[in-house]
Design an enzyme around this catalytic site. Structure first.
Site, PDB file in Angstrom:
ATOM      1  N   LYS A 117       0.854  -1.188   0.000  1.00  0.00           N
ATOM      2  CA  LYS A 117       0.000   0.000   0.000  1.00  0.00           C
ATOM      3  C   LYS A 117       0.886   1.232   0.000  1.00  0.00           C
ATOM      4  O   LYS A 117       2.002   1.225   0.522  1.00  0.00           O
ATOM      5  CB  LYS A 117      -0.896   0.025   1.237  1.00  0.00           C
ATOM      6  CG  LYS A 117      -2.189   0.811   1.053  1.00  0.00           C
ATOM      7  CD  LYS A 117      -3.223   0.017   0.271  1.00  0.00           C
ATOM      8  CE  LYS A 117      -4.568   0.718   0.271  1.00  0.00           C
ATOM      9  NZ  LYS A 117      -5.611  -0.103  -0.358  1.00  0.00           N
ATOM     10  N   VAL A 132     -24.237   5.506   0.678  1.00  0.00           N
ATOM     11  CA  VAL A 132     -24.759   5.221  -0.666  1.00  0.00           C
ATOM     12  C   VAL A 132     -23.831   5.861  -1.704  1.00  0.00           C
ATOM     13  O   VAL A 132     -24.240   6.696  -2.508  1.00  0.00           O
ATOM     14  CB  VAL A 132     -26.208   5.726  -0.842  1.00  0.00           C
ATOM     15  CG1 VAL A 132     -26.860   5.027  -2.036  1.00  0.00           C
ATOM     16  CG2 VAL A 132     -27.052   5.471   0.403  1.00  0.00           C
TER      17      VAL A 132
END
Length: 364
Positions: free
Chosen positions: A80, A181
């Protein structure tokens, strides 16, 4: 912070500090384990409180990628990058070009991709300096936006978790409470709606909530209320650590299955889910669709092939939950065991192969 002590604790291979004064680049590349193959993991850009916090995050995320790639069946290790800076105002072309040269210098030991705070456009700039980058524009023959792939994998994993909890993988008539969402979970909601699930949604972005309500007939609730709603499945798809002491007091779901990273605030909260009889689909197993998708780029991207592999997340979650049940251990422990066993098996086989004198002769 004692860097070598931190690396030794979880057996990290490499920690690279990258600096380019002209562009303002301050990046940290952490490579955790390359037993299974080159380290693959995204580049995150964030305004860290301190350089030590950035190092800690890079190390934590790199180890997570090792486990995610291992359980996903990929021949890739874990790594990473974190770039220290504000992604809204500190980005520039020279920064990502300089970063690309650092990646090129690793000669394939680490392959990057987009993550929080970086975009497909940023990956395109990195690609000008190195081929060791995925998630670039489709014009370069890549997979493009990984969100649909991640959503499909979460959907498959949720169905597997539902089967373990309810005896059937059908989500028709099930109430799913979706926290957040964004791009991934909006697509997830599409799959759920099409199967006949009832949706309860929340997000700090009111426009995102309204879009889900309009498109899928979802019921909207306040962000503070989502954890306590009556539902069959809780799908954390925003911030991490939402499974914690407070949420466990009000959680009514029988299944926790969502796209968010680091869903457990602490390992003991995974123990608590197990003790409460709540089926938990470990985050790095269920949300691996994106990394599986971009990993396919390394073979020349084929969407049908990639999504067939992503569909296997159903089987991965099933296997994890079966180990959890038969061994009476929390699901997150079962997932870790799967990853560690695969890495250990290949490490041992490589070690045996290298000790074989006939192998040594064959290389002359």
């Amino acid at each position: 912070m004692e860097l070598f002590a931190a690396m030794e604790r979880d057996d990290y291979e490499e920690l690279l500090f990258c600096q380019d004064k002209a562009s303002g680049l301050k990046a940290i590349i952490a490579i955790h384990d390359t037993t299974l193959g080159p380290a693959l993991g995204g580049t995150r850009m964030w305004t860290y409180a301190s350089e030590e916090a950035a190092v800690v995050d890079a190390l934590r995320l790199a180890k997570g990628m090792t486990y995610k790639n291992a359980v996903a069946g990929l021949n890739l290790g874990g790594g990473k990058t974190v770039i220290i800076g504000d992604p809204k105002k500190d980005k520039n072309e020279a920064m990502f070009r300089a970063f690309g040269r650092y990646i090129q210098g690793l000669n394939g030991r680490y392959i990057t991709a987009e993550d929080v705070g970086t975009t497909e456009a940023d990956m395109d700039i990195i690609h000008q300096e190195t081929d060791f980058v995925t998630g670039i524009s489709a014009t370069y023959g890549s997979s493009g936006n990984p969100s649909p792939a991640t959503a499909f994998g979460v959907y498959q994993g949720m169905k597997a978790a539902a089967k373990a909890a309810f005896g059937s993988d059908s989500l028709a008539g099930k109430t799913v409470a979706v926290q957040g969402v964004g791009n991934v979970s909006f697509t997830l909601c599409k799959y759920l709606h099409e199967e006949g699930a009832e949706l309860i949604v929340t997000d700090i972005n009111k426009e995102a909530v309204a879009r889900a309500v309009d498109a899928y007939g979802a019921k909207a609730v306040d962000p503070a209320d989502i954890l306590g709603v009556k539902c069959d499945i809780y799908a954390p798809c925003a911030l991490g650590a939402t499974i914690n002491d407070e949420s466990l007091k009000v959680l009514q779901a029988k299944v926790v299955a969502g796209a968010a990273n680091n869903q457990l605030k602490e390992p003991r909260h995974g123990d608590a889910l197990h003790e409460m009889g709540i089926v938990y689909a470990p985050d790095y197993v269920i949300n691996a669709g994106g990394v599986i998708n971009i990993a396919d780029e390394l073979n020349g991207y084929n969407k049908e092939r990639a999504f067939k592999q992503i569909g296997k997340i159903y089987g991965s979650i099933t296997r994890v939950l079966e180990i959890s049940r038969t061994s009476s251990i929390p699901a997150y422990v079962a997932a870790d065991r799967l990853a560690e066993e695969r890495i250990a098996l290949l490490r041992n086989s490589r070690s045996t192969f290298l000790r074989n004198p006939h192998h040594a002769i064959s290389r002359r």
